[in-house]
Enzyme design. Sequence first.
Site, PDB file in Angstrom:
ATOM      1  N   ARG A  58      28.020  35.227  42.089  1.00  0.00           N
ATOM      2  CA  ARG A  58      29.225  35.494  41.287  1.00  0.00           C
ATOM      3  C   ARG A  58      30.098  36.541  41.960  1.00  0.00           C
ATOM      4  O   ARG A  58      31.329  36.418  41.976  1.00  0.00           O
ATOM      5  CB  ARG A  58      28.822  35.927  39.872  1.00  0.00           C
ATOM      6  CG  ARG A  58      28.218  34.770  39.085  1.00  0.00           C
ATOM      7  CD  ARG A  58      27.506  35.230  37.835  1.00  0.00           C
ATOM      8  NE  ARG A  58      28.388  35.935  36.926  1.00  0.00           N
ATOM      9  CZ  ARG A  58      27.956  36.669  35.904  1.00  0.00           C
ATOM     10  NH1 ARG A  58      26.650  36.802  35.697  1.00  0.00           N
ATOM     11  NH2 ARG A  58      28.795  37.254  35.103  1.00  0.00           N
TER      12      ARG A  58
ATOM     13  N   ARG B 290      41.427  32.936  38.344  1.00  0.00           N
ATOM     14  CA  ARG B 290      40.335  33.366  39.196  1.00  0.00           C
ATOM     15  C   ARG B 290      40.551  32.984  40.643  1.00  0.00           C
ATOM     16  O   ARG B 290      39.706  33.270  41.486  1.00  0.00           O
ATOM     17  CB  ARG B 290      39.052  32.726  38.700  1.00  0.00           C
ATOM     18  CG  ARG B 290      38.101  33.819  38.152  1.00  0.00           C
ATOM     19  CD  ARG B 290      36.876  33.161  37.726  1.00  0.00           C
ATOM     20  NE  ARG B 290      35.750  33.988  37.469  1.00  0.00           N
ATOM     21  CZ  ARG B 290      35.428  34.481  36.279  1.00  0.00           C
ATOM     22  NH1 ARG B 290      36.231  34.361  35.255  1.00  0.00           N
ATOM     23  NH2 ARG B 290      34.297  35.121  36.137  1.00  0.00           N
TER      24      ARG B 290
ATOM     25  N   ARG C 278      22.036  36.653  24.916  1.00  0.00           N
ATOM     26  CA  ARG C 278      22.316  36.978  26.316  1.00  0.00           C
ATOM     27  C   ARG C 278      22.785  35.720  27.017  1.00  0.00           C
ATOM     28  O   ARG C 278      22.376  34.613  26.659  1.00  0.00           O
ATOM     29  CB  ARG C 278      21.051  37.516  26.993  1.00  0.00           C
ATOM     30  CG  ARG C 278      20.719  38.915  26.504  1.00  0.00           C
ATOM     31  CD  ARG C 278      19.494  39.486  27.183  1.00  0.00           C
ATOM     32  NE  ARG C 278      19.070  40.666  26.442  1.00  0.00           N
ATOM     33  CZ  ARG C 278      19.365  41.928  26.796  1.00  0.00           C
ATOM     34  NH1 ARG C 278      20.039  42.164  27.900  1.00  0.00           N
ATOM     35  NH2 ARG C 278      18.989  42.945  26.053  1.00  0.00           N
TER      36      ARG C 278
ATOM     37  N   LYS D 174      36.061  43.787  31.595  1.00  0.00           N
ATOM     38  CA  LYS D 174      37.238  43.042  31.115  1.00  0.00           C
ATOM     39  C   LYS D 174      37.086  42.661  29.642  1.00  0.00           C
ATOM     40  O   LYS D 174      37.985  42.879  28.830  1.00  0.00           O
ATOM     41  CB  LYS D 174      37.448  41.755  31.951  1.00  0.00           C
ATOM     42  CG  LYS D 174      37.584  41.990  33.448  1.00  0.00           C
ATOM     43  CD  LYS D 174      37.743  40.693  34.219  1.00  0.00           C
ATOM     44  CE  LYS D 174      36.575  39.737  34.153  1.00  0.00           C
ATOM     45  NZ  LYS D 174      35.339  40.231  34.814  1.00  0.00           N
TER      46      LYS D 174
HETATM   47  P1  ADP Z   1      33.294  41.604  32.151  1.00  0.00           P
HETATM   48  O1  ADP Z   1      33.959  40.926  30.988  1.00  0.00           O
HETATM   49  O2  ADP Z   1      34.275  42.201  33.111  1.00  0.00           O
HETATM   50  O3  ADP Z   1      32.300  40.738  32.850  1.00  0.00           O
HETATM   51  P2  ADP Z   1      32.018  43.287  30.093  1.00  0.00           P
HETATM   52  O4  ADP Z   1      33.170  43.884  29.380  1.00  0.00           O
HETATM   53  O5  ADP Z   1      31.262  42.211  29.416  1.00  0.00           O
HETATM   54  O6  ADP Z   1      32.460  42.850  31.582  1.00  0.00           O
HETATM   55  O7  ADP Z   1      31.023  44.487  30.462  1.00  0.00           O
HETATM   56  C1  ADP Z   1      29.766  44.239  31.101  1.00  0.00           C
HETATM   57  C2  ADP Z   1      28.700  45.123  30.461  1.00  0.00           C
HETATM   58  O8  ADP Z   1      28.947  46.502  30.798  1.00  0.00           O
HETATM   59  C3  ADP Z   1      28.684  45.069  28.928  1.00  0.00           C
HETATM   60  O9  ADP Z   1      27.321  45.140  28.514  1.00  0.00           O
HETATM   61  C4  ADP Z   1      29.472  46.305  28.497  1.00  0.00           C
HETATM   62  O10 ADP Z   1      28.976  46.820  27.252  1.00  0.00           O
HETATM   63  C5  ADP Z   1      29.207  47.279  29.622  1.00  0.00           C
HETATM   64  N1  ADP Z   1      30.397  48.101  29.962  1.00  0.00           N
HETATM   65  C6  ADP Z   1      31.700  47.739  29.888  1.00  0.00           C
HETATM   66  N2  ADP Z   1      32.515  48.738  30.307  1.00  0.00           N
HETATM   67  C7  ADP Z   1      31.702  49.752  30.672  1.00  0.00           C
HETATM   68  C8  ADP Z   1      31.944  51.077  31.201  1.00  0.00           C
HETATM   69  N3  ADP Z   1      33.183  51.513  31.432  1.00  0.00           N
HETATM   70  N4  ADP Z   1      30.857  51.850  31.456  1.00  0.00           N
HETATM   71  C9  ADP Z   1      29.598  51.404  31.222  1.00  0.00           C
HETATM   72  N5  ADP Z   1      29.305  50.169  30.737  1.00  0.00           N
HETATM   73  C10 ADP Z   1      30.346  49.351  30.459  1.00  0.00           C
HETATM   74  P1  ADP Z   2      32.313  37.492  34.050  1.00  0.00           P
HETATM   75  O1  ADP Z   2      33.404  38.220  33.335  1.00  0.00           O
HETATM   76  O2  ADP Z   2      30.991  38.119  33.844  1.00  0.00           O
HETATM   77  O3  ADP Z   2      32.622  37.178  35.466  1.00  0.00           O
HETATM   78  P2  ADP Z   2      33.104  35.006  32.702  1.00  0.00           P
HETATM   79  O4  ADP Z   2      32.624  34.921  31.304  1.00  0.00           O
HETATM   80  O5  ADP Z   2      34.540  35.328  32.926  1.00  0.00           O
HETATM   81  O6  ADP Z   2      32.149  36.069  33.426  1.00  0.00           O
HETATM   82  O7  ADP Z   2      32.777  33.682  33.485  1.00  0.00           O
HETATM   83  C1  ADP Z   2      31.488  33.108  33.480  1.00  0.00           C
HETATM   84  C2  ADP Z   2      31.502  31.845  34.335  1.00  0.00           C
HETATM   85  O8  ADP Z   2      32.398  30.891  33.742  1.00  0.00           O
HETATM   86  C3  ADP Z   2      32.000  32.028  35.758  1.00  0.00           C
HETATM   87  O9  ADP Z   2      30.970  32.451  36.652  1.00  0.00           O
HETATM   88  C4  ADP Z   2      32.512  30.624  36.072  1.00  0.00           C
HETATM   89  O10 ADP Z   2      31.439  29.746  36.352  1.00  0.00           O
HETATM   90  C5  ADP Z   2      33.117  30.194  34.757  1.00  0.00           C
HETATM   91  N1  ADP Z   2      34.557  30.567  34.645  1.00  0.00           N
HETATM   92  C6  ADP Z   2      35.115  31.426  33.748  1.00  0.00           C
HETATM   93  N2  ADP Z   2      36.444  31.510  33.937  1.00  0.00           N
HETATM   94  C7  ADP Z   2      36.740  30.689  34.982  1.00  0.00           C
HETATM   95  C8  ADP Z   2      37.931  30.348  35.679  1.00  0.00           C
HETATM   96  N3  ADP Z   2      39.124  30.886  35.351  1.00  0.00           N
HETATM   97  N4  ADP Z   2      37.832  29.454  36.702  1.00  0.00           N
HETATM   98  C9  ADP Z   2      36.655  28.900  37.053  1.00  0.00           C
HETATM   99  N5  ADP Z   2      35.498  29.186  36.459  1.00  0.00           N
HETATM  100  C10 ADP Z   2      35.528  30.070  35.424  1.00  0.00           C
END
Ligand code: ADP
Ligand code: ADP
Length: 219
Positions: A172, A88, A160, A13
Site C-alpha cells: 500500500r 489516488r 478491523r 485522513k
Molecule cells: P487514513 O484515513 O489516512 O488511512 P486514519 O485517519 O484512519 O488514517 O488513521 C489511522 C490510525 O491512526 C487510526 O487508528 C487513527 O485513530 C490513528 N491516528 C490518526 N491520526 C493520528 C495522529 N495524528 N496521531 C496518532 N494516531 C493517529
Molecule cells: P487508506 O486510507 O488506509 O489508504 P482507503 O480506505 O483509502 O485506505 O483505501 C483502502 C483500499 O481501497 C486501497 O488500498 C485501494 O485498494 C482501494 N481504494 C480506495 N480508494 C481508491 C481509489 N481512489 N482508487 C483506487 N483504489 C482505491
Amino acid sequence: MNLILLGPPGAGKGTQAQRLQQDRGLVQLSTGDMLRDAVSAGTEIGKQADAVMKAGKLVSDEIVVGIVAERITQPDCAKGFILDGFPRNVAQAEALDVILAPKGIALDAVVEMVVDDTQLVDRVTGRYTCAKCGTGYHDRNKKPKQDGVCDVCGSTQFKRRADDRAETFPARLAEYHAQTAPLLPYYRAKGVLKQVDGMAEIDEVARQIDKVLGLSRTA
Ligand code: ADP
Ligand code: ADP
Ligand code: ZN
C-alpha cells in the site's frame, strides 16, 4: 468548501475528515469506505474490488471514478465535501476535474498530511472502527473514553479492516509513492496545495488544518 485530504495509508485522513464533517457540516467522501460497503454488500463492484484491496493494490480508475461521479453530484454534497482517499493517481485527478468543471464546482484546497513512513505501520495495525457508526479508533493513540464502548453511538461492536495487516502495508505504501505522490506537484501547480504536520497529535493536526483553511476555531 470543497477539499481533498492527501496522505499515505494511516496518515490520518479519515480521522480528520470525520472531524471536519462533525464540526463544519462538510460531507466526507471516502472511496475506501464506499468500496468496503460494496464488498460487504456483495455487489458486482465489490466482487471485483475485494481481492485488489486485500493485496494493497489500487482498484481500477473506471470503477472508482464512476462511484465518485455518482456520489459527488448528490444534493448533500452541495454544502461542501471532503474527498478522503480520492484521487489516488493523476488520471483520477484529471477525471475529477472533468466531473467538477462543467458543474462550476471548484476545489478550495488540497491538504497534504506530511508523515514519517516508519510510523505508519503502527497507525494501520492499531486501527479499528465502530461497527455501527464508523467512528475511527486506535489501540493506543485514540481509545474510546470508556473501554469497549463507542464514544459517539454507545455501540460495543468494533471491526478491523482486512487490509490493515503488517504484511499488506508495504504494498500500500509503495502504491502511494508510485501513484499518489505525483498528485502533489499536480495540485501545487494549481496553487491549491497546503501542508500540515500529520505526525502531531490528533487535536494539533486539526488545528493546523483549520489554520491552513482559514477557518476560525470551534469550541
Ligand atoms: P487514513 O484515513 O489516512 O488511512 P486514519 O485517519 O484512519 O488514517 O488513521 C489511522 C490510525 O491512526 C487510526 O487508528 C487513527 O485513530 C490513528 N491516528 C490518526 N491520526 C493520528 C495522529 N495524528 N496521531 C496518532 N494516531 C493517529
Ligand atoms: P487508506 O486510507 O488506509 O489508504 P482507503 O480506505 O483509502 O485506505 O483505501 C483502502 C483500499 O481501497 C486501497 O488500498 C485501494 O485498494 C482501494 N481504494 C480506495 N480508494 C481508491 C481509489 N481512489 N482508487 C483506487 N483504489 C482505491
Ligand atoms: Zn459508534
